[in-house]
Design a protein around this motif. Structure first.
Motif, PDB file in Angstrom:
ATOM      1  N   ARG A 132       0.857  -1.186   0.000  1.00  0.00           N
ATOM      2  CA  ARG A 132       0.000   0.000   0.000  1.00  0.00           C
ATOM      3  C   ARG A 132       0.891   1.235   0.000  1.00  0.00           C
ATOM      4  NH1 ARG A 132      -5.018   1.027   4.069  1.00  0.00           N
ATOM      5  NH2 ARG A 132      -3.458   1.618   5.635  1.00  0.00           N
ATOM      6  N   ILE A 133       0.557   2.171  -0.874  1.00  0.00           N
ATOM      7  CA  ILE A 133       1.295   3.419  -1.002  1.00  0.00           C
ATOM      8  C   ILE A 133       0.315   4.582  -0.903  1.00  0.00           C
ATOM      9  CG2 ILE A 133       2.559   4.885  -2.631  1.00  0.00           C
ATOM     10  CD1 ILE A 133       4.306   2.794  -1.386  1.00  0.00           C
ATOM     11  N   TRP A 140       3.705  -1.949  -6.321  1.00  0.00           N
ATOM     12  CA  TRP A 140       4.692  -0.870  -6.173  1.00  0.00           C
ATOM     13  C   TRP A 140       6.046  -1.523  -5.920  1.00  0.00           C
ATOM     14  CZ3 TRP A 140       4.014   4.483  -6.384  1.00  0.00           C
ATOM     15  CH2 TRP A 140       5.044   5.278  -5.910  1.00  0.00           C
ATOM     16  N   PRO A 141       7.137  -0.899  -6.310  1.00  0.00           N
ATOM     17  CA  PRO A 141       8.444  -1.507  -6.060  1.00  0.00           C
ATOM     18  C   PRO A 141       8.672  -1.810  -4.582  1.00  0.00           C
ATOM     19  CG  PRO A 141       8.641   0.341  -7.572  1.00  0.00           C
ATOM     20  CD  PRO A 141       7.234   0.364  -7.064  1.00  0.00           C
ATOM     21  N   ALA A 142       9.271  -2.962  -4.319  1.00  0.00           N
ATOM     22  CA  ALA A 142       9.663  -3.288  -2.952  1.00  0.00           C
ATOM     23  C   ALA A 142      10.678  -2.268  -2.466  1.00  0.00           C
ATOM     24  CB  ALA A 142      10.262  -4.694  -2.909  1.00  0.00           C
ATOM     25  N   ALA A 143      10.851  -2.208  -1.157  1.00  0.00           N
ATOM     26  CA  ALA A 143      11.834  -1.306  -0.567  1.00  0.00           C
ATOM     27  C   ALA A 143      13.249  -1.864  -0.761  1.00  0.00           C
ATOM     28  CB  ALA A 143      11.539  -1.126   0.918  1.00  0.00           C
ATOM     29  N   LEU A 144      14.222  -1.073  -0.359  1.00  0.00           N
ATOM     30  CA  LEU A 144      15.597  -1.575  -0.353  1.00  0.00           C
ATOM     31  C   LEU A 144      15.723  -2.730   0.640  1.00  0.00           C
ATOM     32  CD1 LEU A 144      18.606  -1.481  -1.057  1.00  0.00           C
ATOM     33  CD2 LEU A 144      18.853   0.398   0.606  1.00  0.00           C
ATOM     34  N   ILE A 145      15.241  -2.538   1.869  1.00  0.00           N
ATOM     35  CA  ILE A 145      15.237  -3.590   2.889  1.00  0.00           C
ATOM     36  C   ILE A 145      13.783  -3.878   3.252  1.00  0.00           C
ATOM     37  CG2 ILE A 145      16.007  -4.278   5.182  1.00  0.00           C
ATOM     38  CD1 ILE A 145      18.236  -2.185   4.948  1.00  0.00           C
ATOM     39  N   VAL A 188      -0.085  11.724  -9.958  1.00  0.00           N
ATOM     40  CA  VAL A 188       1.350  11.696 -10.238  1.00  0.00           C
ATOM     41  C   VAL A 188       2.129  10.972  -9.144  1.00  0.00           C
ATOM     42  CG1 VAL A 188       1.812  13.967  -9.199  1.00  0.00           C
ATOM     43  CG2 VAL A 188       3.339  13.081 -10.960  1.00  0.00           C
ATOM     44  N   ASP A 189       1.728  11.107  -7.892  1.00  0.00           N
ATOM     45  CA  ASP A 189       2.455  10.448  -6.806  1.00  0.00           C
ATOM     46  C   ASP A 189       2.383   8.925  -6.906  1.00  0.00           C
ATOM     47  OD1 ASP A 189       1.804  13.216  -5.972  1.00  0.00           O
ATOM     48  OD2 ASP A 189       2.883  12.644  -4.153  1.00  0.00           O
ATOM     49  N   TYR A 190       1.352   8.420  -7.577  1.00  0.00           N
ATOM     50  CA  TYR A 190       1.172   6.978  -7.697  1.00  0.00           C
ATOM     51  C   TYR A 190       1.805   6.436  -8.976  1.00  0.00           C
ATOM     52  CZ  TYR A 190      -2.107   7.945  -3.975  1.00  0.00           C
ATOM     53  OH  TYR A 190      -2.656   8.369  -2.787  1.00  0.00           O
ATOM     54  N   ASP A 191       1.973   7.280  -9.967  1.00  0.00           N
ATOM     55  CA  ASP A 191       2.622   6.856 -11.205  1.00  0.00           C
ATOM     56  C   ASP A 191       4.147   6.966 -11.128  1.00  0.00           C
ATOM     57  OD1 ASP A 191       0.191   6.278 -12.265  1.00  0.00           O
ATOM     58  OD2 ASP A 191       0.335   7.638 -13.986  1.00  0.00           O
ATOM     59  N   ALA A 192       4.629   7.891 -10.297  1.00  0.00           N
ATOM     60  CA  ALA A 192       6.080   8.069 -10.143  1.00  0.00           C
ATOM     61  C   ALA A 192       6.590   7.052  -9.130  1.00  0.00           C
ATOM     62  CB  ALA A 192       6.391   9.492  -9.692  1.00  0.00           C
ATOM     63  N   LYS A 193       6.828   5.845  -9.591  1.00  0.00           N
ATOM     64  CA  LYS A 193       7.199   4.761  -8.680  1.00  0.00           C
ATOM     65  C   LYS A 193       8.650   4.910  -8.236  1.00  0.00           C
ATOM     66  CE  LYS A 193       3.749   1.462 -10.281  1.00  0.00           C
ATOM     67  NZ  LYS A 193       3.480   0.086 -10.746  1.00  0.00           N
ATOM     68  N   TRP A 219       9.446   7.270   0.777  1.00  0.00           N
ATOM     69  CA  TRP A 219       9.366   7.174   2.225  1.00  0.00           C
ATOM     70  C   TRP A 219      10.586   6.412   2.768  1.00  0.00           C
ATOM     71  CZ3 TRP A 219       3.607   5.242   2.843  1.00  0.00           C
ATOM     72  CH2 TRP A 219       2.746   6.252   2.425  1.00  0.00           C
ATOM     73  N   THR A 220      11.047   6.815   3.944  1.00  0.00           N
ATOM     74  CA  THR A 220      12.238   6.181   4.507  1.00  0.00           C
ATOM     75  C   THR A 220      11.893   4.873   5.208  1.00  0.00           C
ATOM     76  OG1 THR A 220      13.125   8.406   4.868  1.00  0.00           O
ATOM     77  CG2 THR A 220      14.295   6.570   5.903  1.00  0.00           C
ATOM     78  N   VAL A 221      10.991   4.931   6.189  1.00  0.00           N
ATOM     79  CA  VAL A 221      10.565   3.735   6.924  1.00  0.00           C
ATOM     80  C   VAL A 221       9.039   3.693   6.913  1.00  0.00           C
ATOM     81  CG1 VAL A 221      10.511   2.555   9.153  1.00  0.00           C
ATOM     82  CG2 VAL A 221      12.592   3.769   8.437  1.00  0.00           C
ATOM     83  N   GLN A 222       8.479   2.601   6.423  1.00  0.00           N
ATOM     84  CA  GLN A 222       7.033   2.390   6.479  1.00  0.00           C
ATOM     85  C   GLN A 222       6.747   1.127   7.276  1.00  0.00           C
ATOM     86  OE1 GLN A 222       4.988   1.693   2.756  1.00  0.00           O
ATOM     87  NE2 GLN A 222       2.957   1.960   3.661  1.00  0.00           N
ATOM     88  N   VAL A 223       5.915   1.275   8.299  1.00  0.00           N
ATOM     89  CA  VAL A 223       5.430   0.142   9.086  1.00  0.00           C
ATOM     90  C   VAL A 223       3.978  -0.059   8.697  1.00  0.00           C
ATOM     91  CG1 VAL A 223       5.064  -0.791  11.392  1.00  0.00           C
ATOM     92  CG2 VAL A 223       7.038   0.703  10.948  1.00  0.00           C
TER      93      VAL A 223
END
Length: 496
Positions: A132-133, A140-145, A188-193, A219-223
């Motif tokens: 969810r974004i 949506w692309p997975a995070a780095l970690i 735009v925030d949802y298309d700019a992945k 976003w840096t950290v999403q819980v």
């Protein structure tokens, strides 16, 4: 729940009133435990014990000079640890370039001093996942970690996690320049992945500790959809080499029993933000964010020391924010939603807050950022040919009344604000008054007073407003609310 406290932590609220020493060596007076919520001891992760085995990514052919992707090698080390029943995955000194990695149950990912984990600048290195974004469930692309569907995970270390996000910031701004003239600001925030740096999703009993993170692509950290998570001792610096759009610090999203403490955040959007879904999709999911403690932190540049929303559909409640210093943060308490979001924001308590150089201390809006909040398909687009995420945002809330948000039961204690542009800007709606606001021991110095509209039932005790231009709060459609003249001080004549 046993709180995990870092070496630099503040001694938090004891059973009797006491004085604590913060990270700047100053003393901060805290309230007796009797004033704490009853549920405060239940938040955060339990102590996690890991097997003593250490798995070095270098033993799986990770290149340590940042010249080539080490994603596969890092993941092999994580998988080996998980197959062993757990253990620590670590790095020998060096720089490691990586796309998305996925930490598994009973694994501790340690990024020690002398190690830099560099996020790939190629979005193809972040595989798309169901997530969810910004309040909408989508690919949506997975995070780095990533910690997905796991428990008993720890990520820590004194090394550096560098998202190398500027390439994604530039991509966003270029796409926005293209979209806005077409009437597409809302999508735009949802298309700019762009990749998040760290995602905890549908997981429990997870600890993030003493991490240094910079230049997040998004976003840096999403819980997200998680419970009993502790975020302790993170330093986040996202304004290095530019000002990245949507580089929130820590986002707590439809999650419960979360503890955030001892963090220092410098970003270009909300510093600490609580979310619970938006619009039709958020009302469908209907998962609240609740039982959240944020304490002993510093909020530097950013949009909100404590932001609730704008995604409020599932409800945000039982939030306790204490002993926070804001330095150049735009807003103190920032509650925002829109007329198609719905949800209730309630039982919010902030205490012992000190801020300097703030735009507005108390910013409340039920009709936030209309060009972003309300979706309309412009002429020239065929509904059947647009992406599913566009269709999700275009879904109307039925009946419309379900989209009207509710804000109530908000308490602010021991607040000291200097250098604000505006003291208070609280705006409810005729259909939904902002109810039950308590201000006790609140002292604000600001250039102008601000306004209060469509609210009711304020309890004011020991409040002072030092307003540079001599203005007083403009109060409209708020029966029974009055700030007496004795609360205002200024060297200039008051404006009529």
């Amino acid at each position: 729940m046993k709180s995990i406290v870092s070496v630099l932590s503040f001694v938090f609220l004891s059973l009797t009133a006491c004085k604590n020493t913060n990270s700047d060596g100053e003393q901060a007076v805290t309230e007796p435990a009797a004033f704490q919520p009853e549920w405060i001891q239940e938040v955060g992760a339990d102590t996690i014990t890991f097997k003593p085995d250490v798995f070095y990514v270098n033993d799986y052919d990770a290149i340590a000079d940042g010249s080539a992707l080490a994603t596969t090698a890092i993941q092999k080390a994580i998988d080996a640890a998980a197959e062993n029943g757990g253990g620590t995955v670590s790095f020998k000194p060096g720089k490691y370039l990586s796309g998305s990695i996925f930490v598994k149950e009973n694994v501790r990912l340690n990024i020690p001093e002398g190690v830099t984990l560099l996020g790939s600048q190629n979005i193809a290195d972040y595989p798309e996942i169901d997530t969810r974004i910004a309040g909408i469930e989508m690919q949506w692309p997975a995070a780095l970690i990533n910690v997905l569907d796991q428990k008993n995970v720890q990520i820590d270390g004194d090394g550096l996690v560098d998202g190398q996000g500027k390439v994604f910031w530039d991509y966003y701004w270029n796409l926005r320049k293209e979209y806005e003239p077409k009437g597409l600001r809302w999508i735009v925030d949802y298309d700019a992945k762009r990749p998040r740096t760290l995602l905890i999703q549908n997981s429990e009993n997870t600890l993030l500790k003493d991490l240094n993170i910079q230049r997040a692509g998004f976003w840096t950290v999403q819980v997200l959809y998680s419970s009993h998570v502790t975020v302790d001792g993170l330093t986040i610096q996202n304004n290095i080499g530019g000002h990245g759009p949507s580089t929130d610090g820590i986002d707590i999203d439809s999650s419960t029993y979360i503890l955030v403490q001892n963090c220092d955040i410098d970003c270009n959007d909300d510093n600490f933000c609580l979310k619970a879904g938006r619009d039709w999709d958020g009302l469908r999911v209907n998962r609240p964010t609740e039982y959240v403690v944020i304490r002993d932190c510093i909020a530097r540049a950013g949009s909100g020391l404590c932001t609730l929303g704008s995604e409020t559909s599932g409800g945000i409640r039982h939030v306790f924010v204490s002993n926070i210093k804001g330095l150049g943060t735009k807003n103190g308490l920032n509650i925002k939603s829109a007329t198609n979001r719905g949800g209730t924001v309630e039982d919010i308590r902030m205490q012992n807050i000190k801020m300097d150089s703030v735009r507005t201390f108390m910013e409340v809006s039920m009709n936030w950022n209309p060009s972003y909040s309300y979706s309309k398909l412009p002429e020239g687009y065929e509904y059947d040919s647009i992406p599913q995420r566009w269709k999700t945002l275009l879904m109307e809330v039925d009946p419309p009344e379900k989209g009207i948000p509710t804000f109530k039961n908000i308490s602010l204690y021991d607040i000291d604000v200097k250098g604000a542009q505006r003291a208070i800007n609280v705006n409810g709606m005729e259909q939904s008054l902002v109810e039950n606001i308590t201000l006790k021991d609140v002292h604000i110095q600001a250039a102008e007073a601000g306004q209060i509209t469509h609210t009711t039932n304020w309890n004011i005790e020991n409040v002072s407003l030092n307003i540079d231009d001599g203005s007083t709060l403009k109060i409209e459609n708020s029966p029974g609310i009055r700030f007496s003249d004795s609360l205002y001080t200024s060297l200039k004549p008051r404006k009529p």
